[in-house]
Write an enzyme that holds these catalytic residues in place. Structure first.
Site, short mmCIF file in Angstrom:
data_model
loop_
_atom_site.label_atom_id
_atom_site.label_comp_id
_atom_site.label_asym_id
_atom_site.label_seq_id
_atom_site.Cartn_x
_atom_site.Cartn_y
_atom_site.Cartn_z
N MET A 143 0.99 -1.36 0.03
CA MET A 143 -0.08 -0.05 0.02
C MET A 143 0.73 1.17 -0.15
SD MET A 143 -3.07 0.91 2.66
CE MET A 143 -2.78 2.34 3.46
N PRO A 144 1.32 1.62 -1.10
CA PRO A 144 1.92 3.08 -1.08
C PRO A 144 1.40 4.11 -0.66
CG PRO A 144 2.12 1.72 -3.28
CD PRO A 144 1.06 1.14 -2.43
N ILE A 145 2.07 4.98 0.13
CA ILE A 145 1.50 6.23 0.42
C ILE A 145 2.53 7.29 0.10
CG2 ILE A 145 0.78 7.84 2.30
CD1 ILE A 145 0.17 5.02 4.12
N ASN B 69 -4.97 0.86 -4.17
CA ASN B 69 -4.02 1.01 -3.06
C ASN B 69 -2.94 1.91 -2.88
OD1 ASN B 69 -5.43 -1.40 -2.47
ND2 ASN B 69 -3.33 -3.05 -2.83
N SER C 275 -2.25 5.67 -2.18
CA SER C 275 -2.80 6.79 -1.20
C SER C 275 -1.79 8.15 -1.65
CB SER C 275 -3.07 6.68 0.13
OG SER C 275 -3.84 5.67 0.29
#
Length: 61
Positions: free
Chosen positions: A1-3, A38, A40
């Site tokens: 989940m890259p932010i 995924n 954000s």
């Protein structure tokens, strides 16, 4: 989940920020093979008086 956090000087339009979020999402998804759902994005805007380079605030330039 890259932010992804993007920090920038305030003043961009909603249209510009929308385009930025779309482009960055696609780039991150492609690069790290993550589903776009995924990815954000957090945009942190700051005033010109809260950013400085080489000892000079951006608002003083």
């Amino acid at each position: 989940m890259p932010i992804v956090t993007i920090k920038m000087i305030e003043g961009r339009t909603d249209e510009q920020k929308r385009a930025l979020v779309e482009e960055v999402t696609q780039a991150v998804s492609k690069t790290v093979n993550a589903p776009v759902e995924n990815v954000s994005i957090i945009i942190e805007e700051m005033s010109k008086s809260h950013y400085a380079t080489a000892g000079v605030r951006y608002s003083d330039k």
